[in-house]
Design a protein around this motif. Structure first.
Motif, short mmCIF file in Angstrom:
data_model
loop_
_atom_site.label_atom_id
_atom_site.label_comp_id
_atom_site.label_asym_id
_atom_site.label_seq_id
_atom_site.Cartn_x
_atom_site.Cartn_y
_atom_site.Cartn_z
N ARG A 136 8.07 115.85 38.25
CA ARG A 136 7.53 114.52 38.54
C ARG A 136 6.29 114.62 39.43
O ARG A 136 5.31 113.90 39.25
N ALA A 137 6.34 115.54 40.41
CA ALA A 137 5.21 115.70 41.32
C ALA A 137 3.98 116.24 40.59
O ALA A 137 2.85 115.99 41.00
N LEU A 138 4.18 116.98 39.51
CA LEU A 138 3.07 117.54 38.74
C LEU A 138 2.20 116.46 38.10
O LEU A 138 1.05 116.74 37.72
N VAL A 139 2.72 115.24 37.97
CA VAL A 139 1.92 114.15 37.40
C VAL A 139 0.65 113.96 38.21
O VAL A 139 -0.42 113.68 37.65
N GLY A 149 -1.52 109.25 34.13
CA GLY A 149 -0.19 109.14 34.71
C GLY A 149 0.77 108.40 33.82
O GLY A 149 1.93 108.80 33.64
N VAL A 150 0.31 107.31 33.21
CA VAL A 150 1.17 106.53 32.31
C VAL A 150 1.52 107.34 31.07
O VAL A 150 2.66 107.31 30.60
N LEU A 151 0.55 108.10 30.54
CA LEU A 151 0.81 108.93 29.36
C LEU A 151 1.89 109.97 29.67
O LEU A 151 2.81 110.19 28.86
N LEU A 152 1.80 110.59 30.83
CA LEU A 152 2.78 111.61 31.20
C LEU A 152 4.17 111.01 31.45
O LEU A 152 5.19 111.57 31.03
N THR A 153 4.22 109.87 32.13
CA THR A 153 5.52 109.26 32.38
C THR A 153 6.12 108.66 31.11
O THR A 153 7.33 108.59 30.96
N PRO A 345 9.71 99.91 29.73
CA PRO A 345 8.46 99.99 30.49
C PRO A 345 8.67 100.16 32.00
O PRO A 345 7.85 100.81 32.66
N SER A 346 9.74 99.62 32.54
CA SER A 346 9.99 99.83 33.97
C SER A 346 10.36 101.28 34.24
O SER A 346 10.01 101.84 35.28
N GLY A 347 11.06 101.90 33.28
CA GLY A 347 11.38 103.31 33.43
C GLY A 347 10.15 104.19 33.35
O GLY A 347 10.08 105.23 34.02
N VAL A 348 9.17 103.79 32.53
CA VAL A 348 7.93 104.55 32.41
C VAL A 348 7.06 104.36 33.64
O VAL A 348 6.50 105.31 34.19
N THR A 349 6.92 103.11 34.09
CA THR A 349 6.02 102.82 35.21
C THR A 349 6.60 103.26 36.55
O THR A 349 5.83 103.47 37.51
N LEU A 350 7.91 103.43 36.64
CA LEU A 350 8.53 103.78 37.92
C LEU A 350 7.98 105.09 38.50
O LEU A 350 7.48 105.10 39.64
N PRO A 351 8.05 106.23 37.78
CA PRO A 351 7.47 107.45 38.36
C PRO A 351 5.95 107.39 38.49
O PRO A 351 5.37 108.04 39.36
#
Length: 456
Positions: A136-139, A149-153, A345-351
């Motif tokens: 997650r930190a690698l984002v 960031g959105v693409l990776l999450t 979408p909340s799961g994607v945007t959270l990280p």
């Protein structure tokens, strides 16, 4: 509000490798422990139901402690090969060793065995969280702008959903293969965790240019190992906006635990059809995949914060509909697809929001504790599940559920309330709290662009 269009710089193959090496690989092991840990404690370990329930509850606390430890250790101890990528390998190795050991019944008295099991489970979770937190930190170092960031999450969310789907397809057959083994639960555990290790290897190699040592000329001094982050910086990372984020996302994650805890009881005693449980998980996953795929497009139309809020408000409305119409099996499955779609979408945007918080702290010179911020995100997820699991399990007792006894209409009504109105309430609370999370995406994108130029 329409966002200025910013294109992602990360290639699709690299995003797929990130999602596959990270959350897809980890979800197989996580799913196995989530679904099979309680049966292992009662059936293979021979613990009484009461003792198994106590150990199971302690395991949830251990997950939170291990998550905090992972963030502290990763930020404190860096390597020349990269601040985060090396921990993907280390975590994969630790997880592989201790997952199988934790799912082995050693010939010890019950009290001694429980102590040994909890210690092994902690080490397993520490390894798992090394991979989870560092991936997650690698984002941050991988992203040049918000869309990266959105693409990776998004890739991580899809990887997690795909991992859960694959687990559902192979889990029964794999358990059957090891059914006659002396340690039947350990065999699948080793296989799933080995896949997690393989994922860590993938992450290590694909992030060499992002998190690895930069190339230097002969005239430049030898690059030093990255400096560790102080405990003071870690604590500063969850002050102010960080505290709002932590509290808001904890409430946002509370709603997820009700479904997992109550699904068996809802399908068995409200729908009177326990076979619907598997279909409900699949339906939720289908909606989740669709929701994850449309999230990048939605993030081009509104901020991640706005999308996170609307996702929770939408799910709150769907949970209310579940209260009124969920007693019909077909409607229940349709609503589960919708909940998975709207909630994804909340799961994607959270990280991605956690990455924004880390960049915000760095931009303000407040803290560089990126891994610790991600571990706090993990804590909010596990704490939310702990709260909802306790609320749901004690709620069952309050509404009168007794194992083996006839389920009355009053008890069935209580299960419906726990499955629908309880998660609806916490979704609304989460949306209200995150409203006060004020981190400007436009300001962060300008900072990231400037930072990328300085780093060459």
């Amino acid at each position: 509000m329409t966002q200025e269009k910013v294109k992602a710089t990360i290639s699709l193959p690299k995003a797929i490798a990130y999602g596959g090496g990270g959350m897809f690989a980890l979800t197989l092991s996580a799913s196995y422990l989530s679904y099979m840990l309680m049966p292992f404690l009662t059936e293979a370990s021979g613990l009484s139901t009461g003792m198994a329930a106590t150990v199971y509850s302690l395991n949830n606390l251990i997950k939170i402690i291990a998550m905090v430890f992972s963030g502290v250790i990763i930020d404190r101890f860096a390597f020349r090969s990269g601040r985060y990528r090396a921990w993907c390998l280390i975590g994969g190795i630790v997880m592989t060793i201790f997952t199988g050991l934790s799912m082995t019944r050693f010939d010890l008295p019950e009290a001694a065995y429980v102590v040994v099991f909890l210690a092994l489970f902690f080490l397993n979770q520490l390894g798992y969280n090394f991979v989870w937190t560092s991936s997650r930190a690698l984002v941050g170092p991988m992203s040049k702008n918000s869309q990266d960031g959105v693409l990776l999450t998004t890739a991580a969310q899809l990887g997690s959903t795909a991992g859960a789907t694959v687990y559902g397809l192979i889990s029964t057959g794999l358990m059957a293969v090891f059914a006659s083994a002396s340690a039947p639960y350990a065999g699948p555990a080793y296989i799933y965790s080995a896949i997690g290790l393989l994922g860590g290897v993938v992450l290590y190699f694909i992030t060499a240019k992002d998190d690895g040592p930069r190339e230097i000329s002969k005239d430049e001094p030898k690059q030093q190992k990255p400096k560790g982050v102080s405990f003071g910086e870690m604590l500063r990372s969850i002050k102010g906006q960080g505290l709002i984020f932590l509290v808001g996302t904890t409430f946002g994650n509370v709603q997820t635990g009700f479904f997992a805890t109550l699904l068996f009881y809802f399908t068995s005693f409200v729908l009177n059809n326990p076979t619907i449980a598997g279909l409900a998980v699949t339906a939720n996953s289908i909606g989740g995949v669709i929701g994850a795929l449309v999230t990048p497009w939605l993030c081009s139309k509104m901020t991640k914060k706005q999308l996170y809020i609307w996702s929770h408000l939408g799910n709150a409305a769907l949970f209310v509909l579940l209260f009124f119409f969920g007693r019909n099996a077909i409607m229940f499955l349709i609503l589960r697809v919708a909940i998975g779609l709207v909630g994804s979408p909340s799961g994607v945007t959270l990280p991605a929001l956690a990455n924004d918080l880390a960049d915000y702290n760095e931009m303000r010179g407040q803290s560089n504790a990126r891994a610790f911020v991600q571990s706090m995100l993990g804590v909010s997820i596990r704490l939310g599940i702990l709260i909802s699991g306790a609320a749901a399990s004690y709620g069952l007792a309050i509404v009168g559920y007794v194992a083996g006894a006839e389920v009355t209409a009053r008890t069935a009504d209580g299960i419906v309330v726990l499955m629908s109105l309880a998660p609806a309430l916490v979704c609304v609370i989460a949306a209200v709290i995150i409203k006060f999370f004020n981190v400007s995406e436009a300001e962060l994108d300008a900072y990231r662009k400037e930072k990328a130029v300085k780093q060459g």
